[in-house]
Design a protein around this motif. Structure first.
Motif, mmCIF file in Angstrom:
data_model
loop_
_atom_site.group_PDB
_atom_site.id
_atom_site.type_symbol
_atom_site.label_atom_id
_atom_site.label_comp_id
_atom_site.label_asym_id
_atom_site.label_seq_id
_atom_site.Cartn_x
_atom_site.Cartn_y
_atom_site.Cartn_z
ATOM 1 N N ALA A 309 31.078 48.991 54.348
ATOM 2 C CA ALA A 309 31.087 49.100 55.868
ATOM 3 C C ALA A 309 32.263 49.516 56.362
ATOM 4 C CB ALA A 309 30.659 47.649 56.381
ATOM 5 N N LYS A 310 32.843 49.986 57.494
ATOM 6 C CA LYS A 310 33.937 50.131 57.818
ATOM 7 C C LYS A 310 34.972 48.906 57.687
ATOM 8 C CE LYS A 310 36.655 51.755 62.067
ATOM 9 N NZ LYS A 310 36.374 52.384 63.364
ATOM 10 N N ASP A 311 36.115 48.818 57.446
ATOM 11 C CA ASP A 311 37.024 48.306 57.272
ATOM 12 C C ASP A 311 36.619 47.118 55.951
ATOM 13 O OD1 ASP A 311 38.665 48.837 59.402
ATOM 14 O OD2 ASP A 311 37.248 47.458 60.850
ATOM 15 N N ASP A 312 35.854 47.304 55.306
ATOM 16 C CA ASP A 312 35.638 46.741 53.942
ATOM 17 C C ASP A 312 36.997 46.848 53.071
ATOM 18 O OD1 ASP A 312 33.399 45.558 54.260
ATOM 19 O OD2 ASP A 312 32.131 46.903 53.039
ATOM 20 N N VAL A 313 37.456 45.816 52.310
ATOM 21 C CA VAL A 313 38.598 46.230 51.418
ATOM 22 C C VAL A 313 38.078 46.288 50.103
ATOM 23 C CG1 VAL A 313 40.750 45.001 50.642
ATOM 24 C CG2 VAL A 313 39.809 44.633 53.108
ATOM 25 N N VAL A 314 38.844 47.317 49.472
ATOM 26 C CA VAL A 314 38.456 47.862 47.828
ATOM 27 C C VAL A 314 40.020 47.691 47.176
ATOM 28 C CG1 VAL A 314 37.897 49.695 46.393
ATOM 29 C CG2 VAL A 314 36.475 49.303 48.521
ATOM 30 N N LYS A 315 39.594 47.037 46.071
ATOM 31 C CA LYS A 315 40.874 46.967 45.101
ATOM 32 C C LYS A 315 40.632 47.347 43.861
ATOM 33 C CE LYS A 315 42.542 42.892 47.585
ATOM 34 N NZ LYS A 315 43.034 41.232 47.470
ATOM 35 N N ILE A 316 41.600 48.042 43.289
ATOM 36 C CA ILE A 316 41.475 48.640 41.847
ATOM 37 C C ILE A 316 42.567 48.452 40.973
ATOM 38 C CG2 ILE A 316 42.366 50.872 42.460
ATOM 39 C CD1 ILE A 316 40.247 52.134 40.597
ATOM 40 N N ARG A 317 42.313 48.066 39.717
ATOM 41 C CA ARG A 317 43.417 47.909 38.767
ATOM 42 C C ARG A 317 43.141 48.912 37.440
ATOM 43 N NH1 ARG A 317 42.713 42.640 36.738
ATOM 44 N NH2 ARG A 317 43.941 42.027 38.494
ATOM 45 N N PHE A 318 44.040 49.875 37.367
ATOM 46 C CA PHE A 318 43.828 51.007 36.222
ATOM 47 C C PHE A 318 45.267 51.121 35.510
ATOM 48 C CE2 PHE A 318 46.111 52.755 40.187
ATOM 49 C CZ PHE A 318 46.653 53.696 39.676
ATOM 50 N N ILE A 340 48.156 57.046 42.434
ATOM 51 C CA ILE A 340 48.811 58.182 41.572
ATOM 52 C C ILE A 340 50.081 57.213 41.053
ATOM 53 C CG2 ILE A 340 49.764 60.314 41.323
ATOM 54 C CD1 ILE A 340 46.777 60.393 42.014
ATOM 55 N N ALA A 341 50.092 57.340 39.640
ATOM 56 C CA ALA A 341 51.197 56.454 39.050
ATOM 57 C C ALA A 341 52.170 57.308 38.824
ATOM 58 C CB ALA A 341 50.543 56.018 37.750
ATOM 59 N N GLU A 342 53.804 56.708 38.869
ATOM 60 C CA GLU A 342 54.837 57.620 38.805
ATOM 61 C C GLU A 342 55.333 57.596 37.299
ATOM 62 O OE1 GLU A 342 57.458 55.929 41.633
ATOM 63 O OE2 GLU A 342 56.461 56.609 43.271
ATOM 64 N N GLU A 343 54.711 56.464 36.641
ATOM 65 C CA GLU A 343 55.124 56.547 35.356
ATOM 66 C C GLU A 343 53.988 55.742 34.455
ATOM 67 O OE1 GLU A 343 58.381 53.930 34.822
ATOM 68 O OE2 GLU A 343 57.475 52.729 36.462
ATOM 69 N N LYS A 344 54.115 55.949 33.219
ATOM 70 C CA LYS A 344 53.150 55.142 32.274
ATOM 71 C C LYS A 344 53.050 53.618 32.562
ATOM 72 C CE LYS A 344 52.435 53.885 27.469
ATOM 73 N NZ LYS A 344 52.815 53.808 26.036
ATOM 74 N N GLY A 345 51.699 52.989 32.579
ATOM 75 C CA GLY A 345 51.837 51.745 32.848
ATOM 76 C C GLY A 345 50.538 51.143 33.534
ATOM 77 N N THR A 346 50.413 49.959 34.037
ATOM 78 C CA THR A 346 49.268 49.429 34.730
ATOM 79 C C THR A 346 49.732 49.299 36.222
ATOM 80 O OG1 THR A 346 48.529 48.129 32.612
ATOM 81 C CG2 THR A 346 47.758 47.413 34.846
ATOM 82 N N PHE A 347 48.667 49.556 37.006
ATOM 83 C CA PHE A 347 49.133 49.516 38.394
ATOM 84 C C PHE A 347 47.899 49.080 39.074
ATOM 85 C CE2 PHE A 347 51.153 52.797 36.512
ATOM 86 C CZ PHE A 347 52.452 52.695 36.858
ATOM 87 N N GLU A 348 48.029 48.703 40.469
ATOM 88 C CA GLU A 348 46.931 48.094 41.344
ATOM 89 C C GLU A 348 47.018 48.929 42.664
ATOM 90 O OE1 GLU A 348 46.710 43.836 41.444
ATOM 91 O OE2 GLU A 348 46.175 43.650 39.351
ATOM 92 N N ALA A 349 45.941 48.762 43.379
ATOM 93 C CA ALA A 349 46.183 49.512 44.852
ATOM 94 C C ALA A 349 45.118 49.095 45.831
ATOM 95 C CB ALA A 349 45.862 50.993 44.846
#
Length: 424
Positions: A309-318, A340-349
């Motif tokens: 639905a509109k305004d649902d919140v999605v999170k990702i760890r990659f 989009i990662a700026e360097e090697k590593g683990t990120f969340e958005a």
């Protein structure tokens, strides 16, 4: 007399409603040219695609379904492809078709389009918005020439050849590209009815999280073992020279069939691991390293969260092994972190859904997904590798792994500027 006046008034009203509907029919003896633009009606501009072999308009065969209003059709010679020769992936603007048999509609006011087409069975049918590559075909209504409603599958295909109307709402100023992936779509004409488009914001998605660093369930392993389309490979611990040792590190589960926006199944059952998700893969395989990660080895691969639905919140760890890798998102806006990662590593958005429908995450080069969530927190991260040990940047907000904002005195693992940070 009053009754007659009422009847006349009703008839005039009906004529007024009908007068609002605008129509365009493919002309007789007509051959489109590549990228030909037609002011098809007062409110809709039509553009034929960049195709190398548009054919002269013709009539359906004697036994083929026919339209009363649209006797002629046109079709091209080329399958739609992006400028990089890729098939379309919803949500990924880089894969919008640049060549092939396509039909683009740009309305000057809100309303609804009924496009008269012939679809071949088993081919992915798309109505893509140019601005964000959102796929509107899942919201369209398909009605064949005898008035029967026809359903699209989960991968936007029809089970038998279809000739009829595809009806969908359109907004002023947006361009909608109508086409089939891997097929040439036949086009007869369209009807446009202006009117206010009332936004359906949808029902909020039930809170759900997927942890791809967990091991497969017993049911998943049983179903995979019983399915010949699945392959299981042992991944061993490497020695100092990079050679395999006898110590088993994990197992890699690989599904060799190609996905186009459908759930992942084994032995006819949807995997517990990915239940509630759909996937698109361009490499004809789905790879999961048991207890480690879900791997996407090329551009355009990734998960789809349906029924948002509109305004649902999605999170990702990659996790990525180099800079410039990550995801492009469709139908959501990044509100925290970076995809989009700026360097090697683990990120969340963190992302917020723009409108009712699917949210697509299309990989940019190689990337591994560790966890995904909608309307809830990501699973607690364990065994994180590639964490950046840097000081807090006072100008940028920081969050703990539960998504809560923290202050400069916080100790532990936090997310700041889309990067994993450890403060000791």
């Amino acid at each position: 007399m009053k009754k007659i006046f009422t009847l006349i008034s009703m008839a005039l009203m009906a004529m007024g409603v009908n007068a609002q509907t605008e129509s365009y029919a493919v002309p007789e003896e007509f051959t489109p040219t590549s990228n030909q633009v037609v002011e098809a009606t007062a409110s809709v501009k039509l553009e034929y695609g960049n195709d190398s072999g548009w054919k002269k308009s013709g009539r359906p065969g004697e036994s083929d379904p026919k339209f009363e209003e649209f006797p002629y059709y046109v079709v091209g010679a080329d399958n739609p492809k992006s400028s990089a020769n890729k098939n379309f992936t919803p949500g990924n603007t880089a894969t919008l078709p640049a060549v092939g048999t396509t039909y683009s509609f740009t309305p000057s006011q809100d309303g609804s389009l009924e496009v008269a087409v012939k679809l071949n069975s088993g081919k992915n049918f798309y109505i893509a918005g140019i601005s964000d590559a959102y796929n509107y075909s899942g919201d369209a209504v398909l009605t064949n020439t005898v008035g029967e409603t026809v359903e699209l599958s989960a991968s936007f295909t029809v089970s038998a050849n279809f000739t009829g109307y595809v009806k969908f709402d359109v907004k002023k100023g947006e361009t909608y590209v109508v086409f089939c992936s891997g097929s040439k779509l036949s086009f007869f004409g369209f009807k446009f009815t202006p009117g206010e488009v009332v936004e359906d914001t949808g029902t909020p998605h039930d809170p759900q999280a997927w942890d791809f660093t967990s091991t497969l369930s017993d049911a998943d392993k049983t179903n995979i073992a019983a399915d010949t389309d699945w392959k299981i490979s042992n991944i061993y611990v490497k020695d100092a020279d990079g050679n395999d040792t006898e110590e088993l590190k994990t197992q890699m589960y690989e599904y060799t069939q190609k996905f186009q926006g459908v759930p992942v199944t084994a032995n006819g059952q949807e995997l517990d691991l990915t239940k509630g998700l759909k996937f698109t893969t361009g490499a004809s395989k789905f790879q999961y390293y048991d207890g480690e990660r879900l791997a996407h080895g090329g551009n355009g691969h990734g998960p789809i969260i349906p029924d948002c639905a509109k305004d649902d919140v999605v999170k990702i760890r990659f996790k990525v092994s180099d800079s410039g890798r990550g995801f492009e998102v469709g139908n959501a806006e990044v509100t925290d972190g970076n995809l989009i990662a700026e360097e090697k590593g683990t990120f969340e958005a963190t992302m917020t859904v723009k409108k009712k429908g699917e949210v697509t995450l299309a990989s940019v080069t190689g990337v591994d997904i560790l966890a995904l969530a909608v309307n809830t927190d990501l699973p607690v991260a364990t065994g994180i590798s590639g964490v950046n040990n840097i000081s807090v940047e006072t100008e940028a907000p920081a969050y703990n792994l539960a998504g809560q904002k923290v202050g400069k005195n916080f100790k532990g693992i936090m997310i700041q500027n889309g990067k994993k940070v450890v403060i000791k």
